[in-house]
Design a protein around this motif. Structure first.
Motif, PDB file in Angstrom:
ATOM      1  N   ASN A  47      -5.008  -0.045  -6.860  1.00  0.00           N
ATOM      2  CA  ASN A  47      -6.229   0.786  -6.839  1.00  0.00           C
ATOM      3  C   ASN A  47      -5.451   2.317  -7.215  1.00  0.00           C
ATOM      4  N   LEU A  83     -12.485  -1.017  -2.047  1.00  0.00           N
ATOM      5  CA  LEU A  83     -11.521  -2.021  -1.751  1.00  0.00           C
ATOM      6  C   LEU A  83     -12.277  -3.856  -2.132  1.00  0.00           C
ATOM      7  N   CYS A 137       6.157   4.981   0.521  1.00  0.00           N
ATOM      8  CA  CYS A 137       5.493   3.635  -0.128  1.00  0.00           C
ATOM      9  C   CYS A 137       5.533   2.372   0.771  1.00  0.00           C
ATOM     10  N   LYS A 165       1.033  -1.466   0.267  1.00  0.00           N
ATOM     11  CA  LYS A 165       0.133  -0.181   0.270  1.00  0.00           C
ATOM     12  C   LYS A 165       0.784   1.197  -0.005  1.00  0.00           C
ATOM     13  N   VAL A 206       5.764  -2.314  -2.511  1.00  0.00           N
ATOM     14  CA  VAL A 206       4.808  -1.858  -4.230  1.00  0.00           C
ATOM     15  C   VAL A 206       6.008  -1.541  -4.991  1.00  0.00           C
ATOM     16  N   ARG A 231       1.130   5.574   0.755  1.00  0.00           N
ATOM     17  CA  ARG A 231       0.110   7.013   1.450  1.00  0.00           C
ATOM     18  C   ARG A 231       0.162   7.976   0.862  1.00  0.00           C
ATOM     19  N   ILE A 280      -3.935   6.009   3.057  1.00  0.00           N
ATOM     20  CA  ILE A 280      -3.991   4.962   3.265  1.00  0.00           C
ATOM     21  C   ILE A 280      -4.601   4.281   1.373  1.00  0.00           C
ATOM     22  N   ALA A 281      -4.175   3.598   0.920  1.00  0.00           N
ATOM     23  CA  ALA A 281      -4.984   3.349  -0.405  1.00  0.00           C
ATOM     24  C   ALA A 281      -3.586   1.823  -0.974  1.00  0.00           C
ATOM     25  N   PRO A 282      -4.000   0.651  -1.432  1.00  0.00           N
ATOM     26  CA  PRO A 282      -3.361  -0.341  -1.992  1.00  0.00           C
ATOM     27  C   PRO A 282      -2.856   0.747  -3.508  1.00  0.00           C
ATOM     28  N   GLU A 283      -1.830  -0.195  -3.345  1.00  0.00           N
ATOM     29  CA  GLU A 283      -1.063   0.064  -4.980  1.00  0.00           C
ATOM     30  C   GLU A 283      -1.590  -0.261  -6.181  1.00  0.00           C
TER      31      GLU A 283
END
Ligand SMILES: [Zn+2]
Length: 358
Positions: A134, A94, A75, A34, A79, A36, A129-132
């Motif tokens: 997405n 998600l 990262c 994920k 990532v 930031r 925070i997001a998954p790569e």
């Protein structure tokens, strides 16, 4: 990454229905796989207003806001395709990968997904925070305030694609909020016409005219069905898109489509709708199709999705979204802006909230 443990950020936190507080919270830790993201702009969705003031959300406290774009700031391990400084829009859904719908990129049709800004913390703050997987890169010539509208523009595109709009199809759109105005632009790009736009707020009709749409109507001036018939040689439209979510426009959308026409249900319903028997009978005789629309398609593995199409259209100028922005609000004034939208104390279309530049 433990250095962030004590770092604080400003956030608009929803503690209960109607209980929004501007407060300091910990900057969230980045996790493996994920990133930031430092928020550039976060749009307020129409759905955020009942979420904050009447219906609530899945759990409290939650930071709302699911329409955002920003800059990768850190990262997590693993990532690979993004690095700090990259400008990104974030698909807020998600998904879990455990549903057949996910294999087709139909993540919104899977069960048990998480969602930034309603089920988990979203963008009315400084960092998310997001998954790569997405993330989607923002083209150099697209500003972050435009990129923050990728999500609603993808929803609008999804509706037009669901309706299978063809060159020369006549279309009526009911409700010219941001998504209705985006739908109108996608219709024009699709070669539809005439495009008949209805609302009851003169300011929205004026925005549509300034965007180059000539057939704009106040639904309260005259009979909507007569107006549509006049512009379609008496046949009605091929497609009617209901983007207001109120009973009169729902009934009008069904009434104005021609034989074999399509009615698209796009606006979140604000109330129950009673269908008069004669209208149901007409809908049957005309063999109309009613199409539900939910969210948008996002695909990690192919270019064939709504999100990439939106960002390409912003970059090429097919989508002109800046005229839709009526308010750019610093985060510290965000609660007042949400209350303004709730009370409808000012005219607004797209309201963007942004942390102060650092
Ligand atoms: Zn939304």
């Amino acid at each position: 990454m433990s250095s962030t443990e004590d770092k604080k950020m400003e956030a608009i936190v929803l503690h209960a229905v109607g209980d929004l507080r501007y407060e300091q919270v910990s900057v969230p830790e980045v996790e493996p796989g994920k990133v930031r993201v430092r928020i550039g702009f976060c749009g307020v969705c129409g759905s955020d207003i009942p979420r904050c003031f009447s219906k609530g959300t899945y759990s409290f406290p939650t930071i709302c806001g699911h329409e955002f774009a920003g800059t990768v700031e850190a990262c997590g391990d693993g990532v690979q395709d993004f690095q700090p400084g990259d400008r990104v829009a974030v698909f807020p859904l998600l998904w879990k990968d455990d549903h057949a719908a996910c294999e087709q990129g139909k993540y919104a049709q899977s069960d048990g997904y998480d969602y930034l800004g309603s089920r988990s913390d979203g963008g009315f703050t400084e960092y998310v925070i997001a998954p790569e997987r997405n993330l989607i890169r923002v083209p150099d010539n697209v500003s972050l305030e435009e990129a923050a509208m990728t999500e609603p523009a993808a929803v609008a595109l999804h509706a037009v694609r669901r309706a299978n709009v063809r060159l020369g199809d006549s279309v009526a759109v009911f409700g010219l909020g941001p998504i209705g105005l985006m739908v109108a632009q996608w219709l024009k790009a699709s070669g539809a016409g005439p495009i008949l736009l209805f609302d009851i707020q003169p300011e929205k009709l004026e925005i549509a005219r300034n965007l180059g749409f000539e057939h704009t109507f106040d639904s309260r001036d005259g009979n909507v069905n007569d107006i549509v018939k006049q512009h379609t040689d008496g046949h009605g439209v091929h497609v009617a898109i209901e983007a207001a979510g109120v009973p009169p426009t729902m009934l009008a959308a069904i009434e104005v489509v021609r034989r074999s026409g399509r009615v698209v249900l796009l606006g979140n319903p604000a109330a129950d709708v009673t269908l008069p028997a004669p209208l149901i009978s007409q809908a049957m005789r005309r063999e109309i199709d009613m199409l539900g629309v939910w969210n948008s398609d996002f695909s990690v593995y192919s270019d064939d999705d709504d999100w990439r199409t939106v960002l390409a259209a912003m970059s090429s100028g097919i989508l002109n979204l800046k005229p839709l922005i009526t308010h750019r609000v610093p985060l510290v004034e965000g609660i007042a802006a949400l209350e303004m939208m709730h009370q409808q104390s000012e005219f607004f279309t797209k309201v963007l909230i942004h942390p102060e530049a650092k």
